[in-house]
Design an enzyme around this catalytic site. Structure first.
Site, PDB file in Angstrom:
ATOM      1  N   GLU A 282       0.884  -1.175   0.000  1.00 22.92           N
ATOM      2  CA  GLU A 282       0.000   0.000   0.000  1.00 22.92           C
ATOM      3  C   GLU A 282       0.914   1.215   0.000  1.00 22.92           C
ATOM      4  OE1 GLU A 282      -3.278  -0.017  -0.111  1.00 22.92           O
ATOM      5  OE2 GLU A 282      -3.670  -2.150   0.151  1.00 22.92           O
TER       6      GLU A 282
ATOM      7  N   CYS B  36      -2.026   9.509   2.342  1.00 23.52           N
ATOM      8  CA  CYS B  36      -1.593   8.869   1.088  1.00 23.52           C
ATOM      9  C   CYS B  36      -2.540   9.202  -0.055  1.00 23.52           C
ATOM     10  CB  CYS B  36      -1.504   7.366   1.276  1.00 23.52           C
ATOM     11  SG  CYS B  36      -3.048   6.616   1.797  1.00 23.52           S
TER      12      CYS B  36
HETATM   13  P1  NAD Z   1       8.149   4.847   4.993  1.00 23.84           P
HETATM   14  O1  NAD Z   1       8.186   4.007   3.756  1.00 23.84           O
HETATM   15  O2  NAD Z   1       9.290   5.741   5.262  1.00 23.84           O
HETATM   16  O3  NAD Z   1       8.006   3.903   6.291  1.00 23.84           O
HETATM   17  C1  NAD Z   1       6.956   2.979   6.453  1.00 23.84           C
HETATM   18  C2  NAD Z   1       7.382   1.890   7.411  1.00 23.84           C
HETATM   19  O4  NAD Z   1       8.456   1.160   6.838  1.00 23.84           O
HETATM   20  C3  NAD Z   1       7.865   2.378   8.764  1.00 23.84           C
HETATM   21  O5  NAD Z   1       7.370   1.518   9.754  1.00 23.84           O
HETATM   22  C4  NAD Z   1       9.381   2.249   8.650  1.00 23.84           C
HETATM   23  O6  NAD Z   1      10.045   2.020   9.874  1.00 23.84           O
HETATM   24  C5  NAD Z   1       9.501   1.011   7.783  1.00 23.84           C
HETATM   25  N1  NAD Z   1      10.768   0.892   7.043  1.00 23.84           N
HETATM   26  C6  NAD Z   1      11.655   1.862   6.730  1.00 23.84           C
HETATM   27  N2  NAD Z   1      12.674   1.338   5.994  1.00 23.84           N
HETATM   28  C7  NAD Z   1      12.405   0.024   5.854  1.00 23.84           C
HETATM   29  C8  NAD Z   1      13.051  -1.052   5.173  1.00 23.84           C
HETATM   30  N3  NAD Z   1      14.172  -0.870   4.506  1.00 23.84           N
HETATM   31  N4  NAD Z   1      12.468  -2.272   5.211  1.00 23.84           N
HETATM   32  C9  NAD Z   1      11.311  -2.465   5.860  1.00 23.84           C
HETATM   33  N5  NAD Z   1      10.642  -1.492   6.511  1.00 23.84           N
HETATM   34  C10 NAD Z   1      11.190  -0.268   6.507  1.00 23.84           C
HETATM   35  O7  NAD Z   1       6.776   5.627   4.928  1.00 23.84           O
HETATM   36  P2  NAD Z   1       6.226   6.727   5.927  1.00 23.84           P
HETATM   37  O8  NAD Z   1       7.044   7.957   5.821  1.00 23.84           O
HETATM   38  O9  NAD Z   1       6.020   6.118   7.277  1.00 23.84           O
HETATM   39  O10 NAD Z   1       4.758   6.993   5.318  1.00 23.84           O
HETATM   40  C11 NAD Z   1       4.529   7.897   4.274  1.00 23.84           C
HETATM   41  C12 NAD Z   1       4.385   7.166   2.962  1.00 23.84           C
HETATM   42  O11 NAD Z   1       3.440   6.119   3.097  1.00 23.84           O
HETATM   43  C13 NAD Z   1       3.822   8.067   1.864  1.00 23.84           C
HETATM   44  O12 NAD Z   1       4.472   7.751   0.655  1.00 23.84           O
HETATM   45  C14 NAD Z   1       2.360   7.683   1.793  1.00 23.84           C
HETATM   46  O13 NAD Z   1       1.746   7.951   0.569  1.00 23.84           O
HETATM   47  C15 NAD Z   1       2.429   6.228   2.095  1.00 23.84           C
HETATM   48  N6  NAD Z   1       1.167   5.746   2.652  1.00 23.84           N
HETATM   49  C16 NAD Z   1       0.411   4.887   1.920  1.00 23.84           C
HETATM   50  C17 NAD Z   1      -0.821   4.458   2.423  1.00 23.84           C
HETATM   51  C18 NAD Z   1      -1.703   3.514   1.657  1.00 23.84           C
HETATM   52  O14 NAD Z   1      -2.615   2.987   2.255  1.00 23.84           O
HETATM   53  N7  NAD Z   1      -1.472   3.290   0.361  1.00 23.84           N
HETATM   54  C19 NAD Z   1      -1.250   4.903   3.670  1.00 23.84           C
HETATM   55  C20 NAD Z   1      -0.447   5.782   4.377  1.00 23.84           C
HETATM   56  C21 NAD Z   1       0.763   6.198   3.876  1.00 23.84           C
END
Ligand code: NAD
Length: 474
Positions: free
Chosen positions: A218, A252
């Site tokens: 997602e 998002c």
């Molecule tokens: P992010 O990708 O930075 O982090 C998301 C999660 O991934 C966190 O828990 C983080 O600790 C973890 N993470 C970081 N590096 C990782 C790795 N290498 N391997 C595994 N996990 C890792 O995202 P964010 O800043 O927390 O959220 C914002 C982003 O999420 C935006 O792009 C937004 O559009 C998207 N988002 C999508 C949805 C959806 O439902 N499609 C919902 C909310 C947010």
């Protein structure tokens, strides 16, 4: 902390424990699943105010109304609706059986996959953790949850509350940042749900591929709002600005940019400015307006605005009159009129209260612009004329669409929610979530009386006749 694990060595041990339990114990029946869902609801109800306070502290400031509505109440609503419909979803599903295979019959049996990993982001830290959790538990799985490190108080509270209500073999919360996330994504889960950025999504998919772990991604991206020539301009401006300023645009599916007929751009910008002033007459001390989550994100958004200054026709910063810039990371709506394609604000997902407005001359140009970019997670259509509405919906591909409003297709849990292409893969919410986390196992029940023997060797006139009959039936 009870229920959470803090070291990488514990991570594997907890995973093994959940996996053993999922392989040795029979799949949980309806009553067990309902009990787990009820425990989720109880956590949300019991800790509602603590969650609201924790989210507020994590953000710097987060509107308590928005936390209650969009993190807590929506999560409770989802869990309750799943519970109400679970019995029906768990039933074997009838499928039609072709004539030549009758009187045998086929069924699809939903079964739990085993251990599901959920990696969640910070922007709706409770809702996005609990929605994955509830879908996976409803499908009868065990779950390991890794919330975002950017909302540490909320994550710690989830770990505490879940640790009190669940045995670690049922649900465990893993705390930590990217390093822990990397190790987490490398576990051989039976399914992995990742919600976050496209860049990290790629890394997660790579790690999961090593174990052939199926993933639901997602992700985010730039979700356009197409304002058609027939649109009610004032209404469109109101909805788009609401979607852009709710949670300070850190959603998002927030409308990322607007495409507006060239001769209506000025009117649209004027209307948007008016709406922003009406919804948020003040910013710095306004409890309804949410802060940008971290200094790093605030700096990133300021840089987007600075970059746009020389790469757009004009910028309209909707700052309340007389109010000094906020030191609480509260950022005013900034409308960027006609940015160049090369402006940073048009190259990356904004995830904040900046609204680029692009002019188009013919609707086909707006559609072609959307189609020339990554497939968006959401697309918003504002049109009064059904033929314009249908043209935009039919000619573009996105994760989902809301017509004449924003965000609503996500709130409707009878619609599957997910992205396509760079905005994600797979879907959940409602039955789509139950199905995502289930093995939909096809089973064929053979009848005692059947014609299969006619197809066995040694082949002769009888098998030739059976073959001729089969050719007619298929
Ligand atoms: P992010 O990708 O930075 O982090 C998301 C999660 O991934 C966190 O828990 C983080 O600790 C973890 N993470 C970081 N590096 C990782 C790795 N290498 N391997 C595994 N996990 C890792 O995202 P964010 O800043 O927390 O959220 C914002 C982003 O999420 C935006 O792009 C937004 O559009 C998207 N988002 C999508 C949805 C959806 O439902 N499609 C919902 C909310 C947010």
């Amino acid at each position: 902390m009870e229920g959470s694990i803090d070291t990488l060595s514990e991570l594997r041990a907890v995973f093994e424990r959940q996996r053993r339990a999922s392989r040795q114990e029979s799949p949980p029946d309806h009553a067990v699943r309902c009990d787990r869902l009820d425990r989720l609801t109880a956590i949300l109800e019991r800790y509602e105010e603590d969650f609201v306070a924790a989210i507020c502290a994590d953000f710097g400031h987060r509107s308590p109304h928005e936390s209650r509505l969009l993190d807590i109440i929506t999560a409770i609503g989802d869990v309750k609706e799943i519970r109400r419909r679970l019995k029906g979803w768990m039933k074997p599903r009838r499928v039609p059986t072709r004539l030549h295979l009758r009187p045998g019959h086929g069924r699809v049996l939903p079964q739990p996959l085993g251990v599901v990993g959920v990696i969640s982001p910070w922007n709706f830290p409770v809702y996005l953790a609990f929605s994955g959790l509830s879908a996976a538990l409803a499908a009868g799985n065990r779950v390991m949850l890794k919330p975002s490190e950017l909302t540490p108080r909320t994550a710690a509270l989830m770990a505490k509350a879940i640790g009190e209500a669940f045995d670690p073999a049922e649900v465990t919360v893993v705390l930590g940042g990217p390093d822990v996330g990397r190790a987490f994504a490398g576990l051989p889960f039976d399914h992995l749900l990742f919600t976050g950025s496209t860049a990290v999504g790629r890394q997660v998919a790579r790690a999961a591929a090593e174990n052939l772990t199926p993933v639901t991604l997602e992700l985010g991206g730039k979700s356009p709002a197409v304002v058609a020539p027939s649109a009610d301009l004032e209404a469109a401006a109101e909805k788009i600005v609401y979607g852009k300023m709710l949670n300070a645009g850190q959603i998002c599916v927030s409308p990322d940019y607007a495409l507006v007929p060239r001769n209506r751009v000025d009117a649209f910008v004027g209307a948007a400015e008016k709406v922003a002033r009406r919804l948020y007459p003040t910013l710095a001390t306004n409890p309804d307006y949410t802060s940008i989550v971290s200094d790093a994100h605030f700096t990133r958004l300021q840089a987007l605005v600075e970059d746009a200054r020389s790469k757009a026709d004009r910028l309209v910063e909707v700052r309340p009159t007389g109010e000094p810039p906020s030191n609480a990371r509260k950022m005013p709506l900034t409308i960027v009129v006609a940015p160049e394609d090369g402006a940073a604000v048009m190259r990356e997902e904004i995830f904040g209260p900046i609204l680029p407005v692009l002019a188009y001359d013919r609707l086909e140009e707006a559609i072609a612009y959307v189609n020339s970019r990554d497939r968006p997670l959401a697309l918003y259509v504002f049109a009064r004329a059904p033929e314009e509405r249908d043209e935009i919906i039919g000619a573009t591909i996105s994760g989902g669409v809301t017509v004449n409003d924003v965000l609503c297709h996500v709130a409707s849990d009878t619609l599957p929610f997910g992205g396509v292409g760079a905005s994600g893969m797979g879907a959940y919410h409602g039955q789509a979530g139950f199905d995502t986390f289930s093995q939909l196992k096809p089973v064929f029940y053979q009848s005692r009386l059947n014609g299969m023997g006619l197809l066995y060797p040694p082949y002769g006139w009888l098998s030739d006749m059976a073959g001729r009959l089969l050719r007619k039936l298929i």
